[in-house]
Scaffold this motif. Structure first.
Motif, mmCIF file in Angstrom:
data_model
loop_
_atom_site.group_PDB
_atom_site.id
_atom_site.type_symbol
_atom_site.label_atom_id
_atom_site.label_comp_id
_atom_site.label_asym_id
_atom_site.label_seq_id
_atom_site.Cartn_x
_atom_site.Cartn_y
_atom_site.Cartn_z
ATOM 1 N N GLN A 109 -93.269 -26.348 3.235
ATOM 2 C CA GLN A 109 -93.151 -24.936 3.627
ATOM 3 C C GLN A 109 -93.191 -24.030 2.394
ATOM 4 O O GLN A 109 -92.632 -22.939 2.382
ATOM 5 N N LYS A 167 -77.663 -27.112 -3.267
ATOM 6 C CA LYS A 167 -78.484 -27.220 -2.060
ATOM 7 C C LYS A 167 -77.692 -27.867 -0.928
ATOM 8 O O LYS A 167 -77.269 -29.018 -1.054
ATOM 9 N N HIS A 174 -88.532 -21.079 5.701
ATOM 10 C CA HIS A 174 -87.646 -21.825 6.600
ATOM 11 C C HIS A 174 -87.920 -21.451 8.062
ATOM 12 O O HIS A 174 -87.705 -22.246 8.960
ATOM 13 N N GLU A 219 -90.848 -19.320 -0.308
ATOM 14 C CA GLU A 219 -90.746 -20.441 -1.240
ATOM 15 C C GLU A 219 -92.108 -20.690 -1.898
ATOM 16 O O GLU A 219 -93.127 -20.857 -1.214
ATOM 17 N N CYS A 260 -87.765 -23.555 -3.711
ATOM 18 C CA CYS A 260 -86.570 -23.750 -2.894
ATOM 19 C C CYS A 260 -85.399 -24.051 -3.823
ATOM 20 O O CYS A 260 -84.354 -23.410 -3.752
ATOM 21 N N ASP A 276 -88.470 -29.134 0.349
ATOM 22 C CA ASP A 276 -89.213 -28.173 1.174
ATOM 23 C C ASP A 276 -90.652 -27.904 0.755
ATOM 24 O O ASP A 276 -91.183 -26.811 1.012
#
Ligand code: PEP
Ligand code: MN
Length: 328
Positions: free
Chosen positions: A307, A127, A267, A293, A98, A304
C-alpha cells in the motif's frame, strides 16, 4: 436528550421518571407522547447510564454535540503543521515510509519528498503490529533519524506514540503526534495527548462509529489541547483486507467538528493502485489533506509495501494533484 418510555408505563409513573431524570440531568425537561426531553444536557451532568437504567425507560438518545460538545463546536479550526496550516485553503500532503527502517533509506526518501513539495514527513518508530513477531519499529534510534530528516529538509515530522511513556522524548522531536487507529480507544493515552502541546493527529479506529471517534477527540480537547486533526483510514484490518475508506464518515466529522480532517488512502485502500485515485478524490471532496505511504523501494519495505508508492509514483501523483488543485 430524548428518553423513550415503555409504552405500558402508566402516566403517574411517567411523571416520576421525569422527576428522577431531571435530578440526574438538571435543566429544562418535559413529557410528551411517552417521550421525555431534556435540554440542554450539560456534559458534566450527563449521567447517561443512570438515566438508561431508570425503571420504565426503554431507550435514550443523545445528540453528538451533547456528549462531545468541545469536538462538535462546528467552528472552523486551523492547525499549524510546520509552515503549513491544516484546515484552511491548503491541501496538506504528509508522506513517507510506513516505518523508519534505516537511516540511509529514510533520509533518501525525505530528501526526495522535500523536492516533491510535501508539507510534512511521516514515519513510524513504534509500530503497533498484529503479530508480536512482526517488525515493531526502530524505537528511539528511529527518533534520531526523524530528527536528522527534519534538520536536512526543514520539514516537520509526524510520528505515532503507542504509550504515554514515549510522549516526552518523542514530543521533543516530532511536530505532530499521531494516535493510531488501534489506540483511538486508549483513553489514558488520549488524556496524555490532550495534556501536551504538540498537535495531535487522531485516526479513526477500524469499525469505529462517528460517535466513538468524536468522543476520543473530546478526550484530547477536554485536557486543553485544541491542536487536533482527524484522520480517516478506513475499516480495514488484517482480518478484512478489502478497501474500506469511509469518506462519508470523514465528511460528517469535518462538518460537525470544524476540525481539519485528512485522509489516509494507504491504510484506507490497502492497495498501491488505489492510492492516487483516492488522493485525488480526497482533494476533489475538499478534505484538508492526505497522508500517504511512500518508500524508496516499496517492494523491499518491511512494513505495508503493498500500500506504498515509490518515490517516482509519488512525484507523478504530486504533479497530478497540483494540476487539479490549481486549474479551475
Ligand atoms: C500508520 O499510519 O503508521 C498506522 C499504523 O496506521 P493505522 O493506525 O491507521 O493502522
Ligand atoms: Mn502503514
Amino acid at each position: 436528550m430524548l428518553i423513550y418510555l415503555e409504552k405500558s408505563l402508566p402516566s403517574s409513573r411517567r411523571k416520576a421518571v421525569l422527576r428522577r431524570a431531571l435530578g440526574l440531568c438538571p435543566g429544562k425537561g418535559g413529557l410528551k407522547d411517552g417521550t421525555i426531553w431534556l435540554f440542554p444536557c450539560a456534559p458534566g451532568a450527563v449521567r447517561l447510564a443512570m438515566v438508561e437504567a431508570l425503571p420504565g425507560v426503554e431507550k435514550v438518545e443523545v445528540r453528538l454535540d451533547e456528549i462531545s460538545p468541545l469536538a462538535c463546536s462546528g467552528k472552523k479550526k486551523l492547525v499549524k503543521v510546520g509552515q503549513a496550516q491544516a484546515g484552511g485553503k491548503e491541501f496538506l500532503m504528509i508522506a513517507g515510509p510506513c516505518a523508519v527502517e534505516s537511516r540511509a533509506g529514510y533520509l533518501a526518501a525525505a530528501r526526495f519528498l522535500k523536492k516533491a513539495g510535501v508539507h510534512a514527513l511521516r514515519g513510524g518508530i513504534f509500530k503497533p503490529r498484529s503479530s508480536p513477531y512482526a517488525f515493531q519499529g526502530m524505537g528511539y534510534s528511529g527518533l534520531d533519524v526523524l530528527g536528522e530528516a527534519k534538520r536536512l529538509t526543514g520539514l516537520p515530522v509526524v510520528t505515532e506514540v503507542t504509550d504515554p511513556r514515549q510522549l516526552e522524548k518523542v514530543g521533543a522531536v516530532a511536530d505532530v503526534i499521531q494516535c493510531g487507529a488501534r489506540n483511538m480507544r486508549n483513553y489514558e493515552l488520549l488524556k496524555e495527548l490532550g495534556g501536551q502541546k504538540r498537535p495531535v493527529l487522531l485516526k479513526r479506529a477500524a469499525g469505529a462509529s462517528l460517535r466513538e471517534w468524536l468522543l476520543s477527540a473530546e478526550y484530547v480537547l477536554k485536557q486543553g489541547n485544541s491542536s487536533l486533526m482527524l484522520c480517516e483510514r478506513g475499516d480495514r484490518c488484517d482480518s478484512a483486507p478489502q478497501p474500506s475508506l469511509n469518506l462519508e464518515i470523514a465528511r460528517e466529522a469535518a462538518e460537525r467538528t470544524g476540525l481539519p480532517v485528512i485522509i489516509d488512502p494507504s491504510h484506507g485502500t490497502g492497495r498501491r493502485s488505489l492510492i492516487a485515485p483516492a488522493v485525488l478524490a480526497a482533494a476533489a471532496a475538499a478534505f484538508h489533506g492526505v497522508m500517504v505511504e511512500v518508500h524508496q523501494n516499496p517492494h523491499n519495505a518491511i512494513v505495508d509495501g503493498k500500500q506504498t508508492l515509490s518515490l517516482e509514483e509519488f512525484a507523478g501523483l504530486s504533479r497530478s494533484l497540483h494540476k487539479m488543485l490549481h486549474t479551475k
